[in-house]
Design an enzyme around this catalytic site. Sequence first.
Site, PDB file in Angstrom:
ATOM      1  N   ASP A  48       0.779  -1.266  -0.025  1.00 22.12           N
ATOM      2  CA  ASP A  48       0.058  -0.045   0.038  1.00 22.12           C
ATOM      3  C   ASP A  48       0.722   1.201  -0.024  1.00 22.12           C
ATOM      4  O   ASP A  48       1.399   1.677   0.972  1.00 22.12           O
ATOM      5  CB  ASP A  48      -0.986   0.305   1.182  1.00 22.12           C
ATOM      6  CG  ASP A  48      -1.853  -1.226   1.176  1.00 22.12           C
ATOM      7  OD1 ASP A  48      -1.767  -2.034   0.401  1.00 22.12           O
ATOM      8  OD2 ASP A  48      -3.172  -0.836   1.778  1.00 22.12           O
ATOM      9  N   LYS A  92      -6.793   3.372  -3.280  1.00 24.00           N
ATOM     10  CA  LYS A  92      -7.206   3.721  -1.789  1.00 24.00           C
ATOM     11  C   LYS A  92      -7.314   5.094  -1.475  1.00 24.00           C
ATOM     12  O   LYS A  92      -6.530   5.887  -1.871  1.00 24.00           O
ATOM     13  CB  LYS A  92      -6.245   2.790  -1.106  1.00 24.00           C
ATOM     14  CG  LYS A  92      -6.234   2.771   0.380  1.00 24.00           C
ATOM     15  CD  LYS A  92      -5.197   2.155   0.994  1.00 24.00           C
ATOM     16  CE  LYS A  92      -5.112   2.092   2.661  1.00 24.00           C
ATOM     17  NZ  LYS A  92      -3.801   1.323   3.218  1.00 24.00           N
ATOM     18  N   LYS A 104     -10.165   0.744  -2.581  1.00 24.28           N
ATOM     19  CA  LYS A 104     -10.330   0.397  -1.143  1.00 24.28           C
ATOM     20  C   LYS A 104     -10.321   1.781  -0.309  1.00 24.28           C
ATOM     21  O   LYS A 104      -9.591   2.461  -0.183  1.00 24.28           O
ATOM     22  CB  LYS A 104      -8.627  -0.091  -0.796  1.00 24.28           C
ATOM     23  CG  LYS A 104      -8.487  -0.258   0.855  1.00 24.28           C
ATOM     24  CD  LYS A 104      -7.117  -1.015   0.915  1.00 24.28           C
ATOM     25  CE  LYS A 104      -6.827  -0.927   2.498  1.00 24.28           C
ATOM     26  NZ  LYS A 104      -5.633  -1.665   2.671  1.00 24.28           N
TER      27      LYS A 104
END
Length: 258
Positions: free
Chosen positions: A102, A166, A198
Amino acid sequence: MNSHSIRETAAVALSLLDLTNLKDDCTEAQIEALCARAQTPYGTSAAICIWPRFVAQARNILGTGHAVRIATVVNFPAGEMEVADVAAETREAIADGADEIDLVIPYRKFISGNEKAVTDMVRTVRAECTGPVLLKVIIETGELKEAALIRRASELAIEAGADFIKTSTGKVAVNATLEAADIMIRAIRESGRKVGFKPAGGIGSVADAALYLSLAETIMAPDWAMPSTFRFGASGLLDDILAVLSGTQPASAAASGY
């Protein structure tokens, strides 16, 4: 909402959950507990999301080929590291056993007009994420604020090779919002690429999760949200999921939506 549908939503949310501990004072004991909590009587979460320094420990606990994937964060949370350092951080995390990365974009540079900084960062880290390693790109929507910036950051991340986009680090004042999610999911749809979404930060109940799932269903398709296309980044959501699935939380208390 009836109890049947809220239970279904809770079960779906569990399968899409990146169970997170990114507290600054996180300990090895907490990581051990997190690995255990990710494996529930109702199934496993999709992943755990932890600091890079704990990846090797988590891999040792979970072993190889485990249903719970290990996600970690790089250039986190400020997004201000040098590209070469982020690449090295990514390589080390993958060597330690990370399944998913991430990555925080250099969002402050982007806000000041430097799109190339985003593209260079994402492309460089993408090149490190070989084989089955997923790259999730955090654009920090609460700091970008403007719809046009959220849209453009999403497009840049997708074009540079993100597997997921995300919303947030969870470390700023405003994290996931439905407004940002709407912009990001539409950017995915219009890209025509197989990219996931996300939302992260502030999603604490099955009712919250239901709103995001409903939005994704409306924009994409009823069956679009699955672990390969949708994740929730959350630390507190699991408690509510388990309360619903175990029947200790009445459906009325879980609110309505999805």
